[in-house]
Design a protein around this motif. Sequence first.
Motif, PDB file in Angstrom:
ATOM      1  N   SER A 256       0.816  -1.210   0.000  1.00  0.00           N
ATOM      2  CA  SER A 256       0.000   0.000   0.000  1.00  0.00           C
ATOM      3  C   SER A 256       0.851   1.262   0.000  1.00  0.00           C
ATOM      4  O   SER A 256       0.482   2.275  -0.603  1.00  0.00           O
ATOM      5  N   GLY A 257       2.004   1.190   0.665  1.00  0.00           N
ATOM      6  CA  GLY A 257       2.879   2.355   0.737  1.00  0.00           C
ATOM      7  C   GLY A 257       3.438   2.787  -0.600  1.00  0.00           C
ATOM      8  O   GLY A 257       3.930   3.908  -0.748  1.00  0.00           O
ATOM      9  N   LEU A 258       3.349   1.915  -1.600  1.00  0.00           N
ATOM     10  CA  LEU A 258       3.834   2.242  -2.942  1.00  0.00           C
ATOM     11  C   LEU A 258       2.767   2.891  -3.810  1.00  0.00           C
ATOM     12  O   LEU A 258       3.066   3.386  -4.897  1.00  0.00           O
ATOM     13  N   LEU A 259       1.525   2.863  -3.342  1.00  0.00           N
ATOM     14  CA  LEU A 259       0.429   3.417  -4.134  1.00  0.00           C
ATOM     15  C   LEU A 259       0.425   4.935  -4.081  1.00  0.00           C
ATOM     16  O   LEU A 259       0.877   5.552  -3.114  1.00  0.00           O
ATOM     17  N   GLU A 260      -0.102   5.538  -5.118  1.00  0.00           N
ATOM     18  CA  GLU A 260      -0.224   7.004  -5.146  1.00  0.00           C
ATOM     19  C   GLU A 260      -1.087   7.481  -3.987  1.00  0.00           C
ATOM     20  O   GLU A 260      -0.820   8.525  -3.378  1.00  0.00           O
ATOM     21  N   HIS A 261      -2.120   6.698  -3.681  1.00  0.00           N
ATOM     22  CA  HIS A 261      -2.989   6.991  -2.537  1.00  0.00           C
ATOM     23  C   HIS A 261      -3.023   5.738  -1.656  1.00  0.00           C
ATOM     24  O   HIS A 261      -3.834   4.835  -1.893  1.00  0.00           O
ATOM     25  N   PRO A 262      -2.150   5.674  -0.653  1.00  0.00           N
ATOM     26  CA  PRO A 262      -2.093   4.480   0.204  1.00  0.00           C
ATOM     27  C   PRO A 262      -3.450   4.147   0.819  1.00  0.00           C
ATOM     28  O   PRO A 262      -4.256   5.035   1.115  1.00  0.00           O
ATOM     29  N   MET A 263      -3.694   2.853   0.986  1.00  0.00           N
ATOM     30  CA  MET A 263      -4.968   2.376   1.512  1.00  0.00           C
ATOM     31  C   MET A 263      -4.914   2.225   3.029  1.00  0.00           C
ATOM     32  O   MET A 263      -3.834   2.103   3.620  1.00  0.00           O
ATOM     33  N   ASN A 264      -6.082   2.234   3.647  1.00  0.00           N
ATOM     34  CA  ASN A 264      -6.201   2.040   5.084  1.00  0.00           C
ATOM     35  C   ASN A 264      -6.453   0.568   5.382  1.00  0.00           C
ATOM     36  O   ASN A 264      -7.404  -0.019   4.869  1.00  0.00           O
ATOM     37  N   PHE A 265      -5.594  -0.022   6.203  1.00  0.00           N
ATOM     38  CA  PHE A 265      -5.675  -1.451   6.489  1.00  0.00           C
ATOM     39  C   PHE A 265      -7.020  -1.838   7.089  1.00  0.00           C
ATOM     40  O   PHE A 265      -7.681  -2.776   6.620  1.00  0.00           O
ATOM     41  N   ASN A 266      -7.438  -1.150   8.136  1.00  0.00           N
ATOM     42  CA  ASN A 266      -8.685  -1.506   8.814  1.00  0.00           C
ATOM     43  C   ASN A 266      -9.871  -1.438   7.870  1.00  0.00           C
ATOM     44  O   ASN A 266     -10.736  -2.328   7.840  1.00  0.00           O
TER      45      ASN A 266
END
Length: 218
Positions: free
Chosen positions: A160-170
């Motif tokens: 997720s840290g590589l994405l342009e908009h990181p995702m929220n795990f929960n």
Amino acid sequence: MKASLDTDVIIHLYQAGKKEMLFSFFEELFVYEYISEEELKVKNRLVYEELSKDIKQGKIHIVTRSILTSMGVLGLFERYCEDAENLFDSGEMHAVSLARALGLVAIVTDDTKLYGPHDSLIRGLITDVIPFTFYEILYMQCIASKLTIDQLHSDFNKVSGLLEHPMNFNSKMKITIRRFGPQGSKRDRNWIATYCQQCSADYETKVMQIKEYIKNVG
């Protein structure tokens, strides 16, 4: 289970050093030549070169128009592309159409936007292919006890840290639990039931553990 790969998920998993999750989760992987040669080669040359090595080693199958012609499904593939060209971008269109033409069970994509390939396939706009994101694959590996919940969280963050908009795990875990739970489609409920049977997983217990974990991490 066999799957077609979209462009960005290849980039993200290879960059994060998590490509092995694809090889361990799927029996066979397929990439259409347009995705490899026209998109990946331009977007990320290093990942393209690593993918090319995996193709040469037989870990991933590259599919060309000539291969589709020899299989007698080029016309079918082109018709599916026409059906999807107003729904998805070029890479997504080719990945979904390839899965349909070859009779593959799944497509792997990181595009979860509204009416994107993942959302559209979950909604049933296209019914013969099951979509998976990287975090759903990690979730399934956790359900099968191939990853601990801590490892699931850590690997999620690496990708997720590589994405342009990181995702929220929960948030993504709650969405995934809901997708494969009573509120999900019959297709997805049947799929998870078969998957758990095959890997001898206690789904309800594992889901309770994941829910408790995300509650504690806030």
